[in-house]
Design a protein around this motif. Sequence first.
Motif, PDB file in Angstrom:
ATOM      1  N   ASP A  15       0.860  -1.186   0.000  1.00  0.00           N
ATOM      2  CA  ASP A  15       0.000   0.000   0.000  1.00  0.00           C
ATOM      3  C   ASP A  15       0.894   1.233   0.000  1.00  0.00           C
ATOM      4  N   GLY A  16       0.664   2.137  -0.931  1.00  0.00           N
ATOM      5  CA  GLY A  16       1.446   3.365  -0.995  1.00  0.00           C
ATOM      6  C   GLY A  16       2.930   3.132  -1.161  1.00  0.00           C
ATOM      7  N   GLY A  17       3.297   2.063  -1.874  1.00  0.00           N
ATOM      8  CA  GLY A  17       4.700   1.762  -2.112  1.00  0.00           C
ATOM      9  C   GLY A  17       5.384   0.992  -1.008  1.00  0.00           C
ATOM     10  N   ARG A  18       4.705   0.759   0.105  1.00  0.00           N
ATOM     11  CA  ARG A  18       5.296   0.054   1.239  1.00  0.00           C
ATOM     12  C   ARG A  18       4.739  -1.365   1.363  1.00  0.00           C
ATOM     13  N   LEU A  19       5.568  -2.245   1.906  1.00  0.00           N
ATOM     14  CA  LEU A  19       5.117  -3.596   2.225  1.00  0.00           C
ATOM     15  C   LEU A  19       4.467  -3.563   3.596  1.00  0.00           C
ATOM     16  N   ILE A  20       3.170  -3.882   3.654  1.00  0.00           N
ATOM     17  CA  ILE A  20       2.408  -3.794   4.897  1.00  0.00           C
ATOM     18  C   ILE A  20       2.440  -5.103   5.669  1.00  0.00           C
ATOM     19  N   GLN A  21       2.339  -6.222   4.955  1.00  0.00           N
ATOM     20  CA  GLN A  21       2.341  -7.534   5.618  1.00  0.00           C
ATOM     21  C   GLN A  21       2.796  -8.587   4.633  1.00  0.00           C
ATOM     22  N   ASP A  22       3.537  -9.557   5.121  1.00  0.00           N
ATOM     23  CA  ASP A  22       4.005 -10.697   4.336  1.00  0.00           C
ATOM     24  C   ASP A  22       3.791 -11.938   5.185  1.00  0.00           C
ATOM     25  N   ALA A  23       2.852 -12.812   4.778  1.00  0.00           N
ATOM     26  CA  ALA A  23       2.479 -13.936   5.635  1.00  0.00           C
ATOM     27  C   ALA A  23       1.818 -15.036   4.813  1.00  0.00           C
ATOM     28  N   PRO A  24       1.762 -16.264   5.348  1.00  0.00           N
ATOM     29  CA  PRO A  24       0.970 -17.313   4.705  1.00  0.00           C
ATOM     30  C   PRO A  24      -0.507 -16.898   4.665  1.00  0.00           C
ATOM     31  N   PRO A  25      -1.273 -17.418   3.713  1.00  0.00           N
ATOM     32  CA  PRO A  25      -2.679 -17.003   3.586  1.00  0.00           C
ATOM     33  C   PRO A  25      -3.487 -17.142   4.869  1.00  0.00           C
ATOM     34  N   ALA A  26      -3.337 -18.253   5.578  1.00  0.00           N
ATOM     35  CA  ALA A  26      -4.134 -18.456   6.794  1.00  0.00           C
ATOM     36  C   ALA A  26      -3.817 -17.402   7.844  1.00  0.00           C
TER      37      ALA A  26
END
Length: 312
Positions: free
Chosen positions: A210-221
């Motif tokens: 969002d807005g060029g930043r990585l907000i979250q990186d996680a498995p789908p669950a």
Amino acid sequence: MIEIDRVTRRFGDSVAVDAVSLAVPAGTIVVVVGTSGSGKTTLLRMINRLVEPTSGTIRIDGQDHRALPAHELRRRIGYVIQGHGLFPHRTVAQNIATVPTLLGWSSARIAARVNELLALFQLDPAVFAGRYPSELSGGQQQRVGVARALAAEPAVLLMDEPFGALDPLIRARAQDDLLAIQRRFGTTILLVTHDMDEAIHLGDRIAVMDGGRLIQDAPPAELLARPASPFVEALVGAGDRPFRLLALDTVDRLVEPGGADGEPLAVGSSRRDALAALLWSGRRALPVAGADGTAVGRVTLDSLVRHAVRPA
């Protein structure tokens, strides 16, 4: 396989990608999602240097991606875009052979690879090799586009909204084709989409921008159960989260002894599809059948509802 280390891209005074760090483990599919203008396509295009980073480092298999000339780097990375991007004046076989030809493969090796990939995508080489893109359906064109990207056996495949132009039925088939191909070759895939259902279906991990930043990186669950911000929660859809959680697994581990009336569910059915079938039939339980069609037990509405609850 892909390490993105505090990468930034500026266009004048505008920051398209802002200090993003992301790791894509070998042999996995990582899906990047976000709204339009979030920077996800720019991030993807920096990996094969269609866009150069302003700062930061990108490593592929441990090597700085700037160690090679850009054109050589791109020949080692498969790239698939929305609308397939096939050369209209080249046949299907010639399209698929593009990168192997540039790499100097022998004619026999190229022909064998083209036939292998066409057969893999259920496109009979005798029928389709000599056709032109205009003679193919949209779904067939997209499959040829993926085959072309895989032709030189790349370890990395980049995909930018690859199925966005397909109708829902063909899109679902194309997604399943991609999963089957990825499992066969162990290709590392970074895929950009705006479709959260697609991301959940395909991704081993989901990266939200969002807005060029990585907000979250996680498995789908984990993303569904514990969104890192109100933006991520809105993106996954608060009302849809129980159903998307059920879509991540099949009914096989919920089968219990006993029988039930109604149309049997396949043991490989998703829990979401099983819940839909139960609600549609108005039943509390449905039989489950194995691959040979033999009943193996039943699945109940109560069991599915319990597994739709947000994980602790």
